[in-house]
Design a protein around this motif. Sequence first.
Motif, PDB file in Angstrom:
ATOM      1  N   UNK A  48     -34.100  56.682  23.515  1.00 46.85           N
ATOM      2  CA  UNK A  48     -32.701  56.710  23.071  1.00 46.85           C
ATOM      3  C   UNK A  48     -32.612  56.515  21.561  1.00 46.85           C
ATOM      4  N   UNK A  49     -33.429  55.617  21.027  1.00 53.38           N
ATOM      5  CA  UNK A  49     -33.431  55.379  19.583  1.00 53.38           C
ATOM      6  C   UNK A  49     -33.879  56.615  18.834  1.00 53.38           C
ATOM      7  N   UNK A  50     -34.933  57.239  19.303  1.00 54.28           N
ATOM      8  CA  UNK A  50     -35.420  58.457  18.640  1.00 54.28           C
ATOM      9  C   UNK A  50     -34.405  59.579  18.726  1.00 54.28           C
ATOM     10  N   UNK A  51     -33.782  59.712  19.873  1.00 57.61           N
ATOM     11  CA  UNK A  51     -32.772  60.754  20.048  1.00 57.61           C
ATOM     12  C   UNK A  51     -31.607  60.517  19.084  1.00 57.61           C
ATOM     13  N   UNK A  52     -31.200  59.260  18.934  1.00 53.89           N
ATOM     14  CA  UNK A  52     -30.126  58.912  18.005  1.00 53.89           C
ATOM     15  C   UNK A  52     -30.545  59.232  16.574  1.00 53.89           C
ATOM     16  N   UNK A  53     -31.778  58.873  16.204  1.00 49.57           N
ATOM     17  CA  UNK A  53     -32.277  59.132  14.855  1.00 49.57           C
ATOM     18  C   UNK A  53     -32.303  60.628  14.546  1.00 49.57           C
ATOM     19  N   UNK A  54     -32.759  61.420  15.499  1.00 47.24           N
ATOM     20  CA  UNK A  54     -32.804  62.873  15.308  1.00 47.24           C
ATOM     21  C   UNK A  54     -31.398  63.411  15.120  1.00 47.24           C
ATOM     22  N   UNK A  55     -30.477  62.902  15.885  1.00 46.47           N
ATOM     23  CA  UNK A  55     -29.078  63.362  15.772  1.00 46.47           C
ATOM     24  C   UNK A  55     -28.513  63.015  14.396  1.00 46.47           C
ATOM     25  N   UNK A  56     -28.797  61.809  13.926  1.00 41.14           N
ATOM     26  CA  UNK A  56     -28.315  61.416  12.604  1.00 41.14           C
ATOM     27  C   UNK A  56     -28.913  62.304  11.508  1.00 41.14           C
ATOM     28  N   UNK A  57     -30.183  62.647  11.659  1.00 40.21           N
ATOM     29  CA  UNK A  57     -30.826  63.543  10.697  1.00 40.21           C
ATOM     30  C   UNK A  57     -30.175  64.922  10.711  1.00 40.21           C
ATOM     31  N   UNK A  58     -29.863  65.417  11.897  1.00 42.80           N
ATOM     32  CA  UNK A  58     -29.211  66.720  12.001  1.00 42.80           C
ATOM     33  C   UNK A  58     -27.833  66.695  11.351  1.00 42.80           C
ATOM     34  N   UNK A  59     -27.099  65.620  11.546  1.00 43.70           N
ATOM     35  CA  UNK A  59     -25.774  65.510  10.934  1.00 43.70           C
ATOM     36  C   UNK A  59     -25.871  65.453   9.410  1.00 43.70           C
ATOM     37  N   UNK A  60     -26.837  64.701   8.902  1.00 42.31           N
ATOM     38  CA  UNK A  60     -27.026  64.616   7.452  1.00 42.31           C
ATOM     39  C   UNK A  60     -27.423  65.972   6.888  1.00 42.31           C
ATOM     40  N   UNK A  61     -28.277  66.675   7.583  1.00 45.57           N
ATOM     41  CA  UNK A  61     -28.684  68.016   7.153  1.00 45.57           C
ATOM     42  C   UNK A  61     -27.491  68.956   7.167  1.00 45.57           C
ATOM     43  N   UNK A  62     -26.676  68.871   8.196  1.00 46.10           N
ATOM     44  CA  UNK A  62     -25.486  69.720   8.288  1.00 46.10           C
ATOM     45  C   UNK A  62     -24.556  69.472   7.113  1.00 46.10           C
ATOM     46  N   UNK A  63     -24.375  68.215   6.754  1.00 44.17           N
ATOM     47  CA  UNK A  63     -23.508  67.897   5.601  1.00 44.17           C
ATOM     48  C   UNK A  63     -24.055  68.508   4.308  1.00 44.17           C
ATOM     49  N   UNK A  64     -25.364  68.397   4.125  1.00 40.86           N
ATOM     50  CA  UNK A  64     -25.981  68.970   2.924  1.00 40.86           C
ATOM     51  C   UNK A  64     -25.831  70.487   2.900  1.00 40.86           C
ATOM     52  N   UNK A  65     -26.061  71.129   4.025  1.00 43.86           N
ATOM     53  CA  UNK A  65     -25.955  72.588   4.091  1.00 43.86           C
ATOM     54  C   UNK A  65     -24.524  73.042   3.844  1.00 43.86           C
TER      55      UNK A  65
END
Length: 91
Positions: A48-65
């Motif tokens: 669950x922690x890893x899944x949450x971390x991956x999701x946060x990374x995807x959101x941060x990447x989306x904001x940058x893009x």
Amino acid sequence: MNMFEQMPFSEKYPVFRKLAEIGDLRKLSREELELYDEDIKNMRDIYATRKFDVRQEKLATARRLLSMGLSDEQVSTATELPLEEIQKMKE
């Protein structure tokens, strides 16, 4: 009947018979079962922690893009986030 016991190769390859024995939780002692349950809980927490971390990374990447001017569709494709979620980020 155990799934491994039904498979024809369990007779040919003893390792599969041993796997079936190990997989039978009813054969565990109380202490072993408690350790098993604790390990399962820990594994689920880590997942669950890893899944949450991956999701946060995807959101941060989306904001940058998005800040770079990419379209919603491009950001959705690049991050594998739903298009609706990308559109909500812009609001």
